[in-house]
Design a protein around this motif. Structure first.
Motif, PDB file in Angstrom:
ATOM      1  N   GLY A 101       2.407 -32.894 -32.079  1.00  0.00           N
ATOM      2  CA  GLY A 101       1.303 -32.370 -32.527  1.00  0.00           C
ATOM      3  C   GLY A 101       1.562 -31.287 -33.717  1.00  0.00           C
ATOM      4  N   GLY A 102       0.946 -30.155 -33.703  1.00  0.00           N
ATOM      5  CA  GLY A 102       0.207 -29.506 -32.603  1.00  0.00           C
ATOM      6  C   GLY A 102       0.704 -29.430 -31.194  1.00  0.00           C
ATOM      7  N   ALA A 103      -0.120 -29.130 -30.268  1.00  0.00           N
ATOM      8  CA  ALA A 103       0.346 -29.428 -28.851  1.00  0.00           C
ATOM      9  C   ALA A 103      -0.307 -30.694 -28.414  1.00  0.00           C
ATOM     10  CB  ALA A 103      -0.439 -28.250 -27.943  1.00  0.00           C
TER      11      ALA A 103
ATOM     12  N   GLN B 271       9.642 -15.351 -32.692  1.00  0.00           N
ATOM     13  CA  GLN B 271       9.417 -16.671 -33.443  1.00  0.00           C
ATOM     14  C   GLN B 271       8.074 -17.292 -32.859  1.00  0.00           C
ATOM     15  OE1 GLN B 271      11.513 -20.532 -32.946  1.00  0.00           O
ATOM     16  NE2 GLN B 271      12.820 -19.620 -34.553  1.00  0.00           N
ATOM     17  N   ARG B 272       7.871 -17.212 -31.636  1.00  0.00           N
ATOM     18  CA  ARG B 272       6.713 -18.173 -30.924  1.00  0.00           C
ATOM     19  C   ARG B 272       5.502 -17.239 -30.358  1.00  0.00           C
ATOM     20  NH1 ARG B 272       8.353 -23.024 -30.852  1.00  0.00           N
ATOM     21  NH2 ARG B 272       7.014 -23.588 -29.056  1.00  0.00           N
ATOM     22  N   GLY B 273       5.854 -16.069 -30.128  1.00  0.00           N
ATOM     23  CA  GLY B 273       4.703 -15.003 -29.723  1.00  0.00           C
ATOM     24  C   GLY B 273       4.533 -14.339 -28.624  1.00  0.00           C
TER      25      GLY B 273
ATOM     26  N   CYS C   8       6.641 -30.997 -26.292  1.00  0.00           N
ATOM     27  CA  CYS C   8       5.913 -29.929 -25.604  1.00  0.00           C
ATOM     28  C   CYS C   8       6.237 -28.792 -25.849  1.00  0.00           C
ATOM     29  CB  CYS C   8       6.129 -30.387 -24.040  1.00  0.00           C
ATOM     30  SG  CYS C   8       5.166 -29.628 -22.867  1.00  0.00           S
ATOM     31  N   ASN C   9       5.265 -27.966 -25.851  1.00  0.00           N
ATOM     32  CA  ASN C   9       5.734 -26.450 -26.400  1.00  0.00           C
ATOM     33  C   ASN C   9       5.731 -25.644 -24.890  1.00  0.00           C
ATOM     34  OD1 ASN C   9       3.060 -25.879 -25.330  1.00  0.00           O
ATOM     35  ND2 ASN C   9       2.359 -25.326 -27.074  1.00  0.00           N
ATOM     36  N   LEU C  10       5.641 -26.265 -23.869  1.00  0.00           N
ATOM     37  CA  LEU C  10       5.869 -25.855 -22.483  1.00  0.00           C
ATOM     38  C   LEU C  10       4.493 -24.565 -21.979  1.00  0.00           C
ATOM     39  CD1 LEU C  10       9.371 -24.812 -22.525  1.00  0.00           C
ATOM     40  CD2 LEU C  10       8.629 -26.912 -21.071  1.00  0.00           C
TER      41      LEU C  10
ATOM     42  N   VAL D 109      -4.268 -29.026 -33.462  1.00  0.00           N
ATOM     43  CA  VAL D 109      -4.495 -27.807 -32.460  1.00  0.00           C
ATOM     44  C   VAL D 109      -3.417 -27.601 -31.428  1.00  0.00           C
ATOM     45  CG1 VAL D 109      -6.222 -27.522 -30.662  1.00  0.00           C
ATOM     46  CG2 VAL D 109      -6.910 -29.137 -32.392  1.00  0.00           C
ATOM     47  N   CYS D 110      -3.350 -26.333 -31.463  1.00  0.00           N
ATOM     48  CA  CYS D 110      -2.010 -25.407 -30.494  1.00  0.00           C
ATOM     49  C   CYS D 110      -2.489 -24.452 -30.071  1.00  0.00           C
ATOM     50  CB  CYS D 110      -0.978 -25.513 -31.134  1.00  0.00           C
ATOM     51  SG  CYS D 110       0.517 -25.274 -30.385  1.00  0.00           S
ATOM     52  N   ASN D 111      -2.068 -24.058 -28.610  1.00  0.00           N
ATOM     53  CA  ASN D 111      -2.378 -22.843 -27.980  1.00  0.00           C
ATOM     54  C   ASN D 111      -1.482 -21.738 -28.645  1.00  0.00           C
ATOM     55  OD1 ASN D 111      -0.307 -24.351 -26.487  1.00  0.00           O
ATOM     56  ND2 ASN D 111      -0.271 -22.961 -25.180  1.00  0.00           N
ATOM     57  N   GLN D 112      -0.491 -21.891 -29.583  1.00  0.00           N
ATOM     58  CA  GLN D 112       0.384 -21.170 -29.917  1.00  0.00           C
ATOM     59  C   GLN D 112       0.489 -21.113 -31.588  1.00  0.00           C
ATOM     60  OE1 GLN D 112       4.095 -21.518 -26.745  1.00  0.00           O
ATOM     61  NE2 GLN D 112       4.705 -21.342 -28.945  1.00  0.00           N
ATOM     62  N   THR D 113       0.940 -20.137 -32.081  1.00  0.00           N
ATOM     63  CA  THR D 113       0.926 -19.918 -33.685  1.00  0.00           C
ATOM     64  C   THR D 113       2.349 -19.317 -34.186  1.00  0.00           C
ATOM     65  OG1 THR D 113      -1.225 -19.002 -33.174  1.00  0.00           O
ATOM     66  CG2 THR D 113      -0.668 -19.232 -35.490  1.00  0.00           C
ATOM     67  N   CYS D 114       3.388 -20.266 -33.843  1.00  0.00           N
ATOM     68  CA  CYS D 114       4.474 -19.901 -34.113  1.00  0.00           C
ATOM     69  C   CYS D 114       5.137 -19.680 -35.721  1.00  0.00           C
ATOM     70  CB  CYS D 114       5.424 -21.031 -33.433  1.00  0.00           C
ATOM     71  SG  CYS D 114       5.406 -21.394 -31.866  1.00  0.00           S
ATOM     72  N   HIS D 115       5.887 -18.810 -35.893  1.00  0.00           N
ATOM     73  CA  HIS D 115       6.267 -18.569 -37.489  1.00  0.00           C
ATOM     74  C   HIS D 115       6.762 -19.538 -38.023  1.00  0.00           C
ATOM     75  CE1 HIS D 115       5.328 -14.277 -37.480  1.00  0.00           C
ATOM     76  NE2 HIS D 115       5.941 -14.317 -36.518  1.00  0.00           N
ATOM     77  N   HIS D 116       7.402 -20.613 -37.642  1.00  0.00           N
ATOM     78  CA  HIS D 116       8.411 -21.279 -38.232  1.00  0.00           C
ATOM     79  C   HIS D 116       7.430 -22.886 -38.466  1.00  0.00           C
ATOM     80  CE1 HIS D 116       8.959 -22.241 -34.109  1.00  0.00           C
ATOM     81  NE2 HIS D 116       9.051 -23.563 -34.345  1.00  0.00           N
ATOM     82  N   CYS D 117       6.178 -22.787 -37.687  1.00  0.00           N
ATOM     83  CA  CYS D 117       5.711 -24.023 -37.630  1.00  0.00           C
ATOM     84  C   CYS D 117       5.344 -25.000 -38.802  1.00  0.00           C
ATOM     85  CB  CYS D 117       4.111 -23.845 -36.813  1.00  0.00           C
ATOM     86  SG  CYS D 117       3.312 -25.254 -36.589  1.00  0.00           S
ATOM     87  N   HIS D 118       5.919 -26.208 -38.829  1.00  0.00           N
ATOM     88  CA  HIS D 118       5.755 -26.787 -40.027  1.00  0.00           C
ATOM     89  C   HIS D 118       4.361 -27.515 -40.098  1.00  0.00           C
ATOM     90  CE1 HIS D 118       7.376 -30.134 -37.787  1.00  0.00           C
ATOM     91  NE2 HIS D 118       6.528 -30.717 -38.413  1.00  0.00           N
TER      92      HIS D 118
HETATM   93  S1  SF4 Z   1       5.842 -24.679 -33.652  1.00  0.00           S
HETATM   94 FE1  SF4 Z   1       4.745 -26.207 -31.977  1.00  0.00          FE
HETATM   95  S2  SF4 Z   1       4.000 -24.628 -30.526  1.00  0.00           S
HETATM   96 FE2  SF4 Z   1       4.569 -23.612 -32.280  1.00  0.00          FE
HETATM   97  S3  SF4 Z   1       2.519 -23.380 -33.301  1.00  0.00           S
HETATM   98 FE3  SF4 Z   1       3.794 -25.182 -34.141  1.00  0.00          FE
HETATM   99  S4  SF4 Z   1       2.987 -26.878 -33.052  1.00  0.00           S
HETATM  100 FE4  SF4 Z   1       2.294 -25.144 -31.780  1.00  0.00          FE
END
Ligand code: SF4
Ligand code: SF4
Length: 336
Positions: free
Chosen positions: A93-95, A159-161, A120-122, A48-57
């Motif tokens: 995580g996620g966050a 990259q991060r929205g 932490c994604n800040l 679970v995360c509040n973001q949806t980044c392009h590179h997120c593994h």
């Molecule tokens: S990279 Fe980090 S902040 Fe971005 S969607 Fe993935 S877990 Fe969330």
């Protein structure tokens, strides 16, 4: 295969032409890859995360529901009680802060004298009900490793929205006010950089200097270290590569840049990763590829056995070339 009865690479994660990491190891007399110790427990609290980044593994996002349950966290605390050799708990995580048991886990780890890292994604500080987090983290002296791929708004938001940059800057200023990232305090704040596209990160030391000068002059922000991390060819980043027709060229770059000096310190040799469901993996990347530990090893946190895990062969795949390219890459930045 010496390391595992599993295929070296998850069939869905890379095309059949991808180069072999084991071949690269063997060419330098380094195969098979084995663990040296387990000094860090990396705990993935969920997707679970509040973001949806392009590179997120992790393929994390607001719609994901996977989240570590309390009884799994209790197993982790039990492992800490009987394993003093584990000095660090690295929470990701996620966050990770979106998991309802995050603060409980942090408190229990600190009560037991463990060093705790929060990845932490800040922007999570701005999620409803989470505004107390900066003070909570400072109170418990938690090391923060925060993502900020650039000091320029356009690159970060690509990259991060949208809206991520301003909230990240504001969060870093809040952390600085609490003492994070400042000389003379024991509140460590590190930033993470990863390239926007299919290239290796630039030299860490030089980039850190640039980040420090730019963030201080533009926003008055201070931090301790910049960690450069190579994008792994898995999950969302792999999908981007596939869409751009760049999978083969990216793998060719990783293979060409194989650096034997990084092999000694790839992170799987000193950590175990715990998935949100309690399953053990050699690292967060293997966990995302559904590559469990080699079959003779305990597979779940409830069965944790330090003696066996410290001597395990590591399950590797072509994606591992992302850890050994150039100056190397790990959750702690460059290796060589
Ligand atoms: S990279 Fe980090 S902040 Fe971005 S969607 Fe993935 S877990 Fe969330
Ligand atoms: S991806 Fe990196 S850390 Fe994970 S098993 Fe491969 S070499 Fe080790």
């Amino acid at each position: 295969m010496p390391n595992s009865p599993l295929p070296l690479v998850s069939p869905s994660s890379s095309p059949p032409s991808t180069p072999s990491f084991e071949d690269a190891l063997a060419a330098h007399g380094q195969a098979p890859l084995t663990a040296k110790s387990v000094s860090t427990l990396q705990v993935n609290l969920g997707k679970v995360c509040n973001q949806t980044c392009h590179h997120c593994h992790v393929d994390a996002g607001p719609q994901r529901t996977e989240s570590m349950a309390k009884d799994t966290i209790d197993h982790i605390i039990d492992v800490l009680d009987r394993t003093p050799q584990i000095s660090t708990v690295d929470i990701t995580g996620g966050a990770p802060e979106m998991n309802p048991h995050f603060e409980h886990l942090v408190r229990e780890c600190r009560i037991r004298g463990r060093h705790v890292i929060d990845r932490c994604n800040l922007t999570v500080f701005y999620v409803k009900g989470k505004s107390h987090l900066p003070k909570f983290l400072a109170q418990h002296k938690i090391e923060i490793i925060a993502s900020l791929p650039c000091y320029q708004e356009t690159n970060v938001e690509q990259q991060r929205g949208k809206g991520v940059f301003d909230r990240s800057i504001s969060a870093l200023q809040t952390l600085n006010r609490l003492g994070y990232g400042k000389e003379g305090t024991d509140l460590c704040l590190h930033l993470v950089y990863n390239p926007l596209g299919p290239s290796l990160p630039p030299p860490q030391v030089e980039l850190e200097q640039d980040f420090k000068e730019e963030l201080l002059s533009r926003y008055g922000i201070q931090f301790n270290r910049l960690l450069t991390i190579t994008n792994m060819p898995i999950s969302r980043f792999l999908k981007d590569l596939q869409e751009a027709g760049q999978v083969d060229s990216y793998y060719a770059l990783l293979k060409k840049s194989f650096n034997v000096a990084t092999v000694e310190d790839v992170m799987c040799r000193s950590l175990i990763s715990v998935g949100w469901d309690g399953r053990l993996s050699d690292c967060d990347f293997n966990q995302m590829l559904d590559l469990p530990l080699q079959s003779d090893s305990p597979q779940w946190i409830k069965d944790f056995n330090l003696f066996t895990l410290e001597q395990r062969p590591i399950v590797v795949g072509s994606h591992c070339l992302g850890c050994t390219a150039g100056a190397g890459s790990s959750c702690g930045g460059t290796l060589a």
